[in-house]
Design a protein around this motif. Structure first.
Motif, PDB file in Angstrom:
ATOM      1  N   VAL A  56       0.848  -1.204   0.208  1.00  0.00           N
ATOM      2  CA  VAL A  56       0.067  -0.098   0.111  1.00  0.00           C
ATOM      3  C   VAL A  56       0.706   1.183   0.137  1.00  0.00           C
ATOM      4  O   VAL A  56       0.524   2.096  -0.650  1.00  0.00           O
ATOM      5  CB  VAL A  56      -0.855   0.077   1.383  1.00  0.00           C
ATOM      6  N   TYR A  75      -6.632  -4.282   3.056  1.00  0.00           N
ATOM      7  CA  TYR A  75      -5.932  -4.395   1.382  1.00  0.00           C
ATOM      8  C   TYR A  75      -6.546  -5.645   0.674  1.00  0.00           C
ATOM      9  O   TYR A  75      -6.551  -6.824   1.299  1.00  0.00           O
ATOM     10  CB  TYR A  75      -4.457  -4.624   1.350  1.00  0.00           C
ATOM     11  N   ALA A  93      -7.217  -0.618  -1.226  1.00  0.00           N
ATOM     12  CA  ALA A  93      -6.838  -0.248   0.146  1.00  0.00           C
ATOM     13  C   ALA A  93      -7.916   0.706   0.966  1.00  0.00           C
ATOM     14  O   ALA A  93      -8.080   1.620   0.508  1.00  0.00           O
ATOM     15  CB  ALA A  93      -5.298   0.352   0.034  1.00  0.00           C
TER      16      ALA A  93
END
Length: 229
Positions: A56, A75, A93
């Motif tokens: 991320v 995620y 995310a």
């Protein structure tokens, strides 16, 4: 003999007094100070691993997106056809917004990516939490909060669920009283708020003002209600 009898009597009186103190049940309440816990969720969130976090962070950096004030907790990836009927790789995310070390309830942001690129317009300014000048110290004691929760639950349940014997979890955060205002971009009105629920279940749960103990929203276990305030 008389001294022994008096001692036994004292023990009995002490036990009776102790039982009276615990008349509201045998449960307790603990404070959750994790900023990434899934407050208000009614489902199990998959574990957010260290590799997820790294991925991320790389996605955000490559797309020149700031991570300031965000704590990511979710995620996932999947493959799907895009608008041109081409197979694409999608990454999602989700992050909580944190201010002064506390979560801002109901302000989570979703960041979607397609083939590594952020595939939505920039996040509108009204969805980004600004500076919150309140401190992050609680006013209500945990025991007071526990009693508030038990009394509120007893008044709202369709039947007795013995909530007084449960271990409760309480999380302090900020809540915008103007969350549901009709006009976007209006001035937010933040207060310190407690989110409380049993440690073993998602319901019942409630949000309580830290300054007065007033209930902002409560959802009981034995009959349905809206998912958000």
């Amino acid at each position: 003999m008389r001294k022994q009898a008096l001692l036994i009597l004292a023990v009995i009186i002490f036990a009776a007094c102790k039982k009276e103190v615990n008349r509201s049940g045998y449960g307790t309440i603990v404070r959750n100070q994790s900023a990434t816990s899934n407050s208000g969720a009614t489902f199990v969130v998959p574990t957010f691993t260290s590799q997820d976090s790294l991925t991320v962070q790389q996605l955000m950096a490559s797309n020149k997106l700031s991570t300031d004030g965000f704590v990511f907790y979710f995620y996932e990836t999947y493959n799907a056809l895009d608008q041109n009927n081409q197979m694409g790789f999608y990454q999602i995310a989700e992050a909580k917004q944190i201010r002064n070390g506390l979560p801002v309830f109901f302000s989570d942001i979703t960041f979607p990516f397609e083939n590594g690129n952020f595939n939505e317009p920039p996040i509108a300014s009204q969805f980004i939490v600004g500076t919150i000048t309140l401190d992050n110290k609680p006013t209500l004691s945990l025991e007071t909060l526990r009693n508030l929760f038990i009394n509120t639950d007893n008044a709202n349940e369709a039947q007795n669920i013995s909530i007084q014997d449960s271990t409760l979890v309480a999380q302090l955060g900020y809540y915008n009283l103007n969350l549901n205002q009709s006009s976007p971009g209006g001035a937010p009105n933040y207060i310190k708020t407690w989110f409380v629920h049993p440690s073993h279940a998602a319901w019942p749960y409630g949000y309580f003002r830290d300054d007065s103990g007033a209930t902002i929203y409560f959802r009981p276990y034995t009959h349905s209600g809206p998912a958000t305030p």
